[in-house]
Design an enzyme around this catalytic site. Structure first.
Site, PDB file in Angstrom:
ATOM      1  N   ASP A  12       0.800  -1.229   0.000  1.00 12.96           N
ATOM      2  CA  ASP A  12       0.000   0.000   0.000  1.00 12.96           C
ATOM      3  C   ASP A  12       0.833   1.279   0.000  1.00 12.96           C
ATOM      4  O   ASP A  12       0.427   2.289   0.576  1.00 12.96           O
ATOM      5  CB  ASP A  12      -0.984   0.014   1.193  1.00 12.96           C
ATOM      6  CG  ASP A  12      -1.876  -1.213   1.207  1.00 12.96           C
ATOM      7  OD1 ASP A  12      -2.203  -1.707   0.112  1.00 12.96           O
ATOM      8  OD2 ASP A  12      -2.237  -1.672   2.308  1.00 12.96           O
ATOM      9  N   LYS A  15       1.767   2.027  -5.132  1.00 15.70           N
ATOM     10  CA  LYS A  15       2.375   1.467  -6.357  1.00 15.70           C
ATOM     11  C   LYS A  15       1.490   1.732  -7.568  1.00 15.70           C
ATOM     12  O   LYS A  15       1.969   2.081  -8.649  1.00 15.70           O
ATOM     13  CB  LYS A  15       2.601  -0.053  -6.196  1.00 15.70           C
ATOM     14  CG  LYS A  15       3.565  -0.397  -5.062  1.00 15.70           C
ATOM     15  CD  LYS A  15       3.674  -1.894  -4.842  1.00 15.70           C
ATOM     16  CE  LYS A  15       2.425  -2.538  -4.271  1.00 15.70           C
ATOM     17  NZ  LYS A  15       2.055  -2.109  -2.923  1.00 15.70           N
ATOM     18  N   GLY A  39      -4.516  -4.528  -3.724  1.00 14.94           N
ATOM     19  CA  GLY A  39      -5.526  -3.507  -3.977  1.00 14.94           C
ATOM     20  C   GLY A  39      -4.766  -2.277  -4.400  1.00 14.94           C
ATOM     21  O   GLY A  39      -4.120  -1.628  -3.573  1.00 14.94           O
ATOM     22  N   HIS A  40      -4.748  -2.003  -5.694  1.00 15.07           N
ATOM     23  CA  HIS A  40      -3.973  -0.886  -6.221  1.00 15.07           C
ATOM     24  C   HIS A  40      -4.911   0.213  -6.692  1.00 15.07           C
ATOM     25  O   HIS A  40      -5.854  -0.052  -7.433  1.00 15.07           O
ATOM     26  CB  HIS A  40      -3.076  -1.359  -7.376  1.00 15.07           C
ATOM     27  CG  HIS A  40      -2.020  -2.348  -6.942  1.00 15.07           C
ATOM     28  ND1 HIS A  40      -1.132  -2.922  -7.801  1.00 15.07           N
ATOM     29  CD2 HIS A  40      -1.719  -2.849  -5.709  1.00 15.07           C
ATOM     30  CE1 HIS A  40      -0.318  -3.739  -7.123  1.00 15.07           C
ATOM     31  NE2 HIS A  40      -0.667  -3.713  -5.856  1.00 15.07           N
ATOM     32  N   GLN A 227       2.053  -6.088  -3.134  1.00 12.62           N
ATOM     33  CA  GLN A 227       2.545  -6.213  -1.765  1.00 12.62           C
ATOM     34  C   GLN A 227       3.833  -5.393  -1.558  1.00 12.62           C
ATOM     35  O   GLN A 227       4.005  -4.390  -2.211  1.00 12.62           O
ATOM     36  CB  GLN A 227       2.741  -7.690  -1.376  1.00 12.62           C
ATOM     37  CG  GLN A 227       1.440  -8.462  -1.169  1.00 12.62           C
ATOM     38  CD  GLN A 227       0.752  -8.897  -2.450  1.00 12.62           C
ATOM     39  OE1 GLN A 227       1.365  -9.528  -3.302  1.00 12.62           O
ATOM     40  NE2 GLN A 227      -0.512  -8.586  -2.610  1.00 12.62           N
TER      41      GLN A 227
HETATM   42  P1  GDP Z   1      -0.807   0.198  -3.568  1.00 19.99           P
HETATM   43  O1  GDP Z   1      -1.378  -1.070  -3.066  1.00 19.99           O
HETATM   44  O2  GDP Z   1       0.665   0.304  -3.316  1.00 19.99           O
HETATM   45  O3  GDP Z   1      -1.129   0.499  -5.005  1.00 19.99           O
HETATM   46  O4  GDP Z   1      -1.470   1.355  -2.693  1.00 19.99           O
HETATM   47  P2  GDP Z   1      -3.027   1.476  -2.293  1.00 19.99           P
HETATM   48  O5  GDP Z   1      -3.795   1.907  -3.473  1.00 19.99           O
HETATM   49  O6  GDP Z   1      -3.487   0.272  -1.568  1.00 19.99           O
HETATM   50  O7  GDP Z   1      -2.963   2.608  -1.188  1.00 19.99           O
HETATM   51  C1  GDP Z   1      -2.470   3.873  -1.454  1.00 19.99           C
HETATM   52  C2  GDP Z   1      -3.565   4.922  -1.189  1.00 19.99           C
HETATM   53  O8  GDP Z   1      -2.983   6.198  -1.133  1.00 19.99           O
HETATM   54  C3  GDP Z   1      -4.596   4.981  -2.281  1.00 19.99           C
HETATM   55  O9  GDP Z   1      -5.813   5.405  -1.734  1.00 19.99           O
HETATM   56  C4  GDP Z   1      -4.034   6.048  -3.219  1.00 19.99           C
HETATM   57  O10 GDP Z   1      -5.014   6.694  -3.997  1.00 19.99           O
HETATM   58  C5  GDP Z   1      -3.431   6.984  -2.230  1.00 19.99           C
HETATM   59  N1  GDP Z   1      -2.240   7.718  -2.669  1.00 19.99           N
HETATM   60  C6  GDP Z   1      -1.255   7.330  -3.510  1.00 19.99           C
HETATM   61  N2  GDP Z   1      -0.281   8.268  -3.555  1.00 19.99           N
HETATM   62  C7  GDP Z   1      -0.662   9.259  -2.720  1.00 19.99           C
HETATM   63  C8  GDP Z   1      -0.068  10.507  -2.310  1.00 19.99           C
HETATM   64  O11 GDP Z   1       1.024  10.881  -2.721  1.00 19.99           O
HETATM   65  N3  GDP Z   1      -0.783  11.255  -1.417  1.00 19.99           N
HETATM   66  C9  GDP Z   1      -1.990  10.849  -0.928  1.00 19.99           C
HETATM   67  N4  GDP Z   1      -2.615  11.649  -0.058  1.00 19.99           N
HETATM   68  N5  GDP Z   1      -2.564   9.689  -1.288  1.00 19.99           N
HETATM   69  C10 GDP Z   1      -1.904   8.909  -2.164  1.00 19.99           C
HETATM   70  P1  IMO Z   2      -0.886  -4.292  -2.147  1.00 11.48           P
HETATM   71  O1  IMO Z   2      -0.440  -4.876  -3.459  1.00 11.48           O
HETATM   72  C1  IMO Z   2      -0.776  -4.605   2.196  1.00 11.48           C
HETATM   73  C2  IMO Z   2      -0.810  -8.650   3.879  1.00 11.48           C
HETATM   74  C3  IMO Z   2      -2.041  -9.143   4.626  1.00 11.48           C
HETATM   75  C4  IMO Z   2      -1.390 -10.083   5.610  1.00 11.48           C
HETATM   76  C5  IMO Z   2      -0.258 -10.699   4.796  1.00 11.48           C
HETATM   77  C6  IMO Z   2      -0.613 -12.055   4.192  1.00 11.48           C
HETATM   78  O2  IMO Z   2      -2.191  -3.599  -2.218  1.00 11.48           O
HETATM   79  O3  IMO Z   2       0.208  -3.455  -1.571  1.00 11.48           O
HETATM   80  P2  IMO Z   2      -2.173 -12.835   2.183  1.00 11.48           P
HETATM   81  O4  IMO Z   2      -3.637 -12.660   1.984  1.00 11.48           O
HETATM   82  O5  IMO Z   2      -1.327 -12.244   1.113  1.00 11.48           O
HETATM   83  O6  IMO Z   2      -1.779 -14.247   2.496  1.00 11.48           O
HETATM   84  O7  IMO Z   2      -1.867 -11.994   3.539  1.00 11.48           O
HETATM   85  O8  IMO Z   2       0.039  -9.787   3.775  1.00 11.48           O
HETATM   86  N1  IMO Z   2      -1.073  -8.160   2.509  1.00 11.48           N
HETATM   87  C7  IMO Z   2      -1.004  -6.878   2.147  1.00 11.48           C
HETATM   88  N2  IMO Z   2      -0.803  -5.769   2.882  1.00 11.48           N
HETATM   89  N3  IMO Z   2      -0.922  -4.515   0.874  1.00 11.48           N
HETATM   90  C8  IMO Z   2      -1.105  -5.610   0.112  1.00 11.48           C
HETATM   91  O9  IMO Z   2      -1.142  -5.584  -1.239  1.00 11.48           O
HETATM   92  C9  IMO Z   2      -1.198  -6.872   0.756  1.00 11.48           C
HETATM   93  N4  IMO Z   2      -1.392  -8.130   0.328  1.00 11.48           N
HETATM   94  C10 IMO Z   2      -1.294  -8.919   1.401  1.00 11.48           C
HETATM   95  O10 IMO Z   2      -2.709  -8.083   5.247  1.00 11.48           O
HETATM   96  O11 IMO Z   2      -0.798  -9.345   6.663  1.00 11.48           O
HETATM   97 MG    MG Z   3      -2.899  -1.742  -1.799  1.00 12.60          MG
END
Ligand code: GDP
Ligand code: IMO
Ligand code: MG
Length: 445
Positions: A12, A15, A39-40, A227
């Site tokens: 998270d 990416k 979850g991207h 991840q």
């Molecule tokens: P990922 O799994 O690495 O793709 O990240 P996620 O989407 O799960 O979580 C990142 C969250 O932060 C999402 O809600 C994005 O829209 C948001 N986000 C990404 N870059 C930024 C940033 O520079 N500032 C803020 N405030 N939010 C961001």
């Molecule tokens: P993105 O790509 C954050 C965490 C879960 C748990 C551990 C193992 O959005 O960054 P799993 O279901 O993979 O066997 O769970 O890894 N986890 C993540 N945490 N971002 C993710 O993906 C994750 N995918 C798995 O919360 O601790």
């Molecule tokens: Mg994510």
């Protein structure tokens, strides 16, 4: 050339936002590991897309590939594609025939095992998507691959071997009742149909050849890690990890593109300006020691929207952890970093970073190898001058120099400690809210 995007921390890091930003210059975006545990998020002109399995290049209309290193749940894949189509996108997704299939019994077993561990400190807090059990079967040589769904005879043979084992585990080890997820006929019927749809939509590929041919033709490949480094099965905080390799080596083994090709390209570490963790496991710089820290964590959580994309769980919050980032930079060989969420820390009274750890009276600049030892680490915090809240849309429009001075000092520190340049700075979730310094696709030296 290739650009590999890797999470530097605990997932998270944002990416999806960078895959989207630079994906404009990619011809193909390939996931190399993980499954619908990811979850991207991509935000384009205020419209938000949450992608689980479909590679984030879909928002840019790029071909998406799910590599052999991925685990694919066809139910979620099809429903995600259908939903994106309803929203006006036209995702073109190809799936490696070597990728493994998440079967309904994998999801069931994921839940059962977490439940069994619930009263111990062994709970991982998985996403419940069946990721671990599917990778277990892959390594145990009893998995079902995407290619098997195209051949009903092979599929039946595989199911007849593996399903009774799953039934026995559920009934005899856990003393629970097995259901539809262990019904060979029902599974056969459903997954033959999946195979038919994959074939009808021409979705399966020999992933390595597919990508290599395009690369040979001069096309740009982007590898989208899911991840993050600290939840990597080998380099993370085992056992509080996922079951794949999000680190850059995975881009090669998970796609069939040689490590020399990946290594000649760019490898960009995505860094969140603080830490978030969803799920269990240590976090030395976590903000939770007293009321004041908990309040600060609440402020960051609310402002940064730190609730799991997949599960909705509130994410744990902490200060940036430099030993973790030094570890990540070495494991993946970053050529550059992108630092997100600089805006979220703006306006706070204090900004700190765990610069090093104290362990048995010694200073450590990187991480111990065992999670138990990591949990004993006391961070030595370094304080930074906070930066003010500003109009981040203006900053994004004006460029790097418009970032408040103290924010730039923070970025300089990161560059110095990690030994790599900053390629981009995220100052908001939208594609337009990113300050770009270097486009890695144009950095083809
Ligand atoms: P990922 O799994 O690495 O793709 O990240 P996620 O989407 O799960 O979580 C990142 C969250 O932060 C999402 O809600 C994005 O829209 C948001 N986000 C990404 N870059 C930024 C940033 O520079 N500032 C803020 N405030 N939010 C961001
Ligand atoms: P993105 O790509 C954050 C965490 C879960 C748990 C551990 C193992 O959005 O960054 P799993 O279901 O993979 O066997 O769970 O890894 N986890 C993540 N945490 N971002 C993710 O993906 C994750 N995918 C798995 O919360 O601790
Ligand atoms: Mg994510």
């Amino acid at each position: 050339m290739t650009v590999t995007i890797v999470g530097s921390q605990l997932g998270d890091e944002g990416k999806g936002a960078l895959v989207d930003l630079w994906g404009g210059d990619a011809d193909v975006v390939a996931r190399y590991q993980g499954g619908d545990n990811a979850g991207h998020t991509v935000v384009e002109d205020g419209t938000e897309y949450k992608l689980s399995l479909v590679p984030s290049g879909a928002v840019r209309g790029k071909i998406g590939v799910l590599g052999n290193g991925c685990v694919v749940n066809p139910r979620t894949l099809f429903s995600e594609i259908d939903t994106l189509r309803e929203r006006g996108l036209d995702p073109d997704v190809r799936v490696a025939r070597r990728a493994h299939v998440i079967m309904p019994y994998h999801r069931r077993l994921d839940g059962i095992e977490e439940e069994a561990k619930a009263d111990s400190d062994m709970t991982v807090g998985t996403t419940g998507r069946g990721i671990g059990p599917t990778y277990e079967d892959k390594v145990g040589r009893r998995g079902i691959r995407v290619g098997d769904l195209l051949d009903p005879e092979v599929l039946r043979q595989r199911l007849e071997y593996v399903v009774p084992q799953k039934r026995a585990v559920i009934e005899n080890v856990y003393d629970l009742e097995a259901g539809e997820e262990c019904d060979v006929e029902a599974l056969f019927e459903e997954f033959v149909e999946v195979g038919e749809r994959l074939r009808a939509e021409n979705m399966t590929v020999r992933c390595g050849d597919f990508l290599a041919e395009r690369h040979d033709d001069g096309e740009n490949l982007m590898f989208e890690g899911a991840q993050g480094t600290l939840i990597d099965i080998d380099h993370g905080s085992y056992p509080y990890v996922t079951s794949s390799n999000p680190t850059a080596g995975g881009a090669s083994t998970g796609t069939g593109v040689g490590p020399t090709v990946v290594g000649r390209g760019e490898v960009v570490g995505i860094v969140k300006a603080y830490l978030s963790r969803v799920g269990e496991g240590p976090m030395p710089t976590e903000l939770k020691d007293d009321d004041r820290e908990e309040e600060l964590a609440d402020v960051i959580r609310e402002k940064g929207g730190e609730f799991g994309t997949v599960t909705g769980r509130p994410r744990r919050i902490g200060w940036l952890d430099m030993p973790m980032l030094r570890h990540a930079a070495r494991v993946s060989g970053f050529t550059g970093i992108a630092v997100n969420h600089l805006d979220v820390l703006a306006g706070l009274d204090e900004v700190k970073v765990g610069h090093s750890y104290q362990l048995d009276g010694e200073e450590l600049l990187t991480m111990p190898a065992t999670t138990e030892r990591w949990a004993e680490c006391e961070p030595t915090l370094r304080e930074f001058e906070p930066w003010p809240e500003v109009d981040w849309a203006d900053v994004a429009a004006e460029g790097y120099e418009a970032i408040p001075e103290n924010g730039r000092a923070y970025l300089d520190y990161l560059t110095e400690e990690m030994g790599v340049p900053v390629y981009a700075v995220g100052v908001g979730p939208d594609r337009a809210e990113t300050v770009e310094l270097v486009n890695p696709f144009e950095n083809d030296g």
